[in-house]
Design a protein around this motif. Structure first.
Motif, PDB file in Angstrom:
ATOM      1  N   LEU A  19      85.008  91.209  52.340  1.00 42.29           N
ATOM      2  CA  LEU A  19      84.246  89.965  52.207  1.00 42.29           C
ATOM      3  C   LEU A  19      84.977  88.772  52.821  1.00 42.29           C
ATOM      4  O   LEU A  19      84.338  87.832  53.286  1.00 42.29           O
ATOM      5  CB  LEU A  19      83.929  89.691  50.739  1.00 42.29           C
ATOM      6  CG  LEU A  19      82.934  90.670  50.110  1.00 42.29           C
ATOM      7  CD1 LEU A  19      82.893  90.484  48.605  1.00 42.29           C
ATOM      8  CD2 LEU A  19      81.551  90.522  50.722  1.00 42.29           C
ATOM      9  N   THR A  20      86.295  88.800  52.834  1.00 49.47           N
ATOM     10  CA  THR A  20      87.051  87.688  53.417  1.00 49.47           C
ATOM     11  C   THR A  20      87.296  87.873  54.909  1.00 49.47           C
ATOM     12  O   THR A  20      87.880  86.999  55.546  1.00 49.47           O
ATOM     13  CB  THR A  20      88.400  87.469  52.699  1.00 49.47           C
ATOM     14  OG1 THR A  20      89.173  88.658  52.772  1.00 49.47           O
ATOM     15  CG2 THR A  20      88.181  87.064  51.250  1.00 49.47           C
ATOM     16  N   HIS A  21      86.847  88.998  55.443  1.00 51.74           N
ATOM     17  CA  HIS A  21      87.011  89.258  56.873  1.00 51.74           C
ATOM     18  C   HIS A  21      85.674  89.528  57.553  1.00 51.74           C
ATOM     19  O   HIS A  21      85.583  90.301  58.507  1.00 51.74           O
ATOM     20  CB  HIS A  21      87.973  90.421  57.092  1.00 51.74           C
ATOM     21  CG  HIS A  21      89.391  90.067  56.799  1.00 51.74           C
ATOM     22  ND1 HIS A  21      89.904  90.108  55.519  1.00 51.74           N
ATOM     23  CD2 HIS A  21      90.383  89.619  57.599  1.00 51.74           C
ATOM     24  CE1 HIS A  21      91.156  89.728  55.554  1.00 51.74           C
ATOM     25  NE2 HIS A  21      91.479  89.416  56.798  1.00 51.74           N
ATOM     26  N   GLY A  22      84.617  88.891  57.046  1.00 51.66           N
ATOM     27  CA  GLY A  22      83.334  88.946  57.730  1.00 51.66           C
ATOM     28  C   GLY A  22      82.364  90.001  57.264  1.00 51.66           C
ATOM     29  O   GLY A  22      81.236  90.061  57.765  1.00 51.66           O
ATOM     30  N   GLY A  23      82.744  90.839  56.326  1.00 51.06           N
ATOM     31  CA  GLY A  23      81.823  91.845  55.809  1.00 51.06           C
ATOM     32  C   GLY A  23      80.811  91.216  54.869  1.00 51.06           C
ATOM     33  O   GLY A  23      81.032  90.138  54.325  1.00 51.06           O
ATOM     34  N   THR A  24      79.710  91.882  54.695  1.00 49.82           N
ATOM     35  CA  THR A  24      78.672  91.403  53.783  1.00 49.82           C
ATOM     36  C   THR A  24      78.714  92.213  52.494  1.00 49.82           C
ATOM     37  O   THR A  24      79.316  93.297  52.434  1.00 49.82           O
ATOM     38  CB  THR A  24      77.279  91.555  54.412  1.00 49.82           C
ATOM     39  OG1 THR A  24      77.008  92.969  54.567  1.00 49.82           O
ATOM     40  CG2 THR A  24      77.173  90.845  55.745  1.00 49.82           C
ATOM     41  N   ALA A  25      78.038  91.703  51.485  1.00 47.63           N
ATOM     42  CA  ALA A  25      77.938  92.435  50.226  1.00 47.63           C
ATOM     43  C   ALA A  25      77.265  93.792  50.460  1.00 47.63           C
ATOM     44  O   ALA A  25      77.647  94.791  49.846  1.00 47.63           O
ATOM     45  CB  ALA A  25      77.164  91.616  49.202  1.00 47.63           C
ATOM     46  N   GLU A  26      76.307  93.836  51.367  1.00 47.43           N
ATOM     47  CA  GLU A  26      75.619  95.094  51.677  1.00 47.43           C
ATOM     48  C   GLU A  26      76.577  96.093  52.321  1.00 47.43           C
ATOM     49  O   GLU A  26      76.527  97.285  52.032  1.00 47.43           O
ATOM     50  CB  GLU A  26      74.417  94.844  52.591  1.00 47.43           C
ATOM     51  CG  GLU A  26      73.290  94.083  51.925  1.00 47.43           C
ATOM     52  CD  GLU A  26      73.529  92.561  51.845  1.00 47.43           C
ATOM     53  OE1 GLU A  26      74.409  92.032  52.563  1.00 47.43           O
ATOM     54  OE2 GLU A  26      72.835  91.914  51.048  1.00 47.43           O
ATOM     55  N   ASP A  27      77.457  95.599  53.204  1.00 49.69           N
ATOM     56  CA  ASP A  27      78.458  96.468  53.824  1.00 49.69           C
ATOM     57  C   ASP A  27      79.384  97.053  52.763  1.00 49.69           C
ATOM     58  O   ASP A  27      79.713  98.247  52.792  1.00 49.69           O
ATOM     59  CB  ASP A  27      79.324  95.694  54.831  1.00 49.69           C
ATOM     60  CG  ASP A  27      78.558  95.167  56.023  1.00 49.69           C
ATOM     61  OD1 ASP A  27      77.512  95.757  56.381  1.00 49.69           O
ATOM     62  OD2 ASP A  27      79.010  94.151  56.600  1.00 49.69           O
ATOM     63  N   VAL A  28      79.817  96.201  51.860  1.00 51.65           N
ATOM     64  CA  VAL A  28      80.731  96.635  50.803  1.00 51.65           C
ATOM     65  C   VAL A  28      80.048  97.657  49.903  1.00 51.65           C
ATOM     66  O   VAL A  28      80.623  98.697  49.577  1.00 51.65           O
ATOM     67  CB  VAL A  28      81.245  95.425  49.991  1.00 51.65           C
ATOM     68  CG1 VAL A  28      82.037  95.883  48.775  1.00 51.65           C
ATOM     69  CG2 VAL A  28      82.082  94.505  50.868  1.00 51.65           C
ATOM     70  N   GLU A  29      78.814  97.366  49.516  1.00 44.95           N
ATOM     71  CA  GLU A  29      78.080  98.315  48.671  1.00 44.95           C
ATOM     72  C   GLU A  29      77.967  99.670  49.344  1.00 44.95           C
ATOM     73  O   GLU A  29      78.226 100.707  48.726  1.00 44.95           O
ATOM     74  CB  GLU A  29      76.689  97.789  48.350  1.00 44.95           C
ATOM     75  CG  GLU A  29      75.894  98.758  47.503  1.00 44.95           C
ATOM     76  CD  GLU A  29      74.523  98.264  47.103  1.00 44.95           C
ATOM     77  OE1 GLU A  29      73.813  99.050  46.431  1.00 44.95           O
ATOM     78  OE2 GLU A  29      74.158  97.130  47.430  1.00 44.95           O
ATOM     79  N   ALA A  30      77.605  99.671  50.612  1.00 40.34           N
ATOM     80  CA  ALA A  30      77.458 100.941  51.335  1.00 40.34           C
ATOM     81  C   ALA A  30      78.781 101.699  51.390  1.00 40.34           C
ATOM     82  O   ALA A  30      78.807 102.924  51.204  1.00 40.34           O
ATOM     83  CB  ALA A  30      76.942 100.675  52.748  1.00 40.34           C
ATOM     84  N   ALA A  31      79.872 100.983  51.603  1.00 37.38           N
ATOM     85  CA  ALA A  31      81.177 101.634  51.688  1.00 37.38           C
ATOM     86  C   ALA A  31      81.598 102.211  50.339  1.00 37.38           C
ATOM     87  O   ALA A  31      82.072 103.359  50.259  1.00 37.38           O
ATOM     88  CB  ALA A  31      82.227 100.650  52.193  1.00 37.38           C
ATOM     89  N   ILE A  32      81.431 101.448  49.276  1.00 40.28           N
ATOM     90  CA  ILE A  32      81.820 101.942  47.953  1.00 40.28           C
ATOM     91  C   ILE A  32      80.982 103.157  47.582  1.00 40.28           C
ATOM     92  O   ILE A  32      81.485 104.127  47.009  1.00 40.28           O
ATOM     93  CB  ILE A  32      81.677 100.829  46.886  1.00 40.28           C
ATOM     94  CG1 ILE A  32      82.732  99.740  47.124  1.00 40.28           C
ATOM     95  CG2 ILE A  32      81.816 101.404  45.478  1.00 40.28           C
ATOM     96  CD1 ILE A  32      82.580  98.518  46.238  1.00 40.28           C
ATOM     97  N   ARG A  33      79.721 103.125  47.940  1.00 41.87           N
ATOM     98  CA  ARG A  33      78.836 104.243  47.593  1.00 41.87           C
ATOM     99  C   ARG A  33      79.129 105.513  48.376  1.00 41.87           C
ATOM    100  O   ARG A  33      78.587 106.572  48.051  1.00 41.87           O
ATOM    101  CB  ARG A  33      77.382 103.832  47.741  1.00 41.87           C
ATOM    102  CG  ARG A  33      76.948 102.909  46.610  1.00 41.87           C
ATOM    103  CD  ARG A  33      75.463 102.623  46.680  1.00 41.87           C
ATOM    104  NE  ARG A  33      74.996 101.952  45.493  1.00 41.87           N
ATOM    105  CZ  ARG A  33      74.677 102.558  44.352  1.00 41.87           C
ATOM    106  NH1 ARG A  33      74.797 103.853  44.244  1.00 41.87           N
ATOM    107  NH2 ARG A  33      74.237 101.861  43.324  1.00 41.87           N
TER     108      ARG A  33
END
Length: 67
Positions: A19-33
């Protein structure tokens, strides 16, 4: 090794970084999942976990920016 294989800490660290390097919440969600979250419980509990992790990462990132 920094987080002792603690997936929860790893997810949070990744989320903050992303999130601090340009990722979105959607990107993070997809990665965690992409991880096996079945140990968190059913789909509802997994979704709650992902949401909590992202909210905490956003709050942490915002606190860091304010310093």
């Amino acid at each position: 090794t920094r987080y002792g294989a603690d997936g929860t800490r790893i997810d949070l660290a990744f989320a903050i970084y992303a999130l601090t390097h340009g990722g979105t919440a959607e990107d993070v969600e997809a990665a965690i999942r992409t991880r096996d979250l079945s140990h968190k419980g059913g789909e509802k509990r997994q979704a709650d976990y992902v949401e909590r992790t992202i909210k905490k990462a956003i709050a942490t990132a915002e606190r860091s920016r304010c310093r």
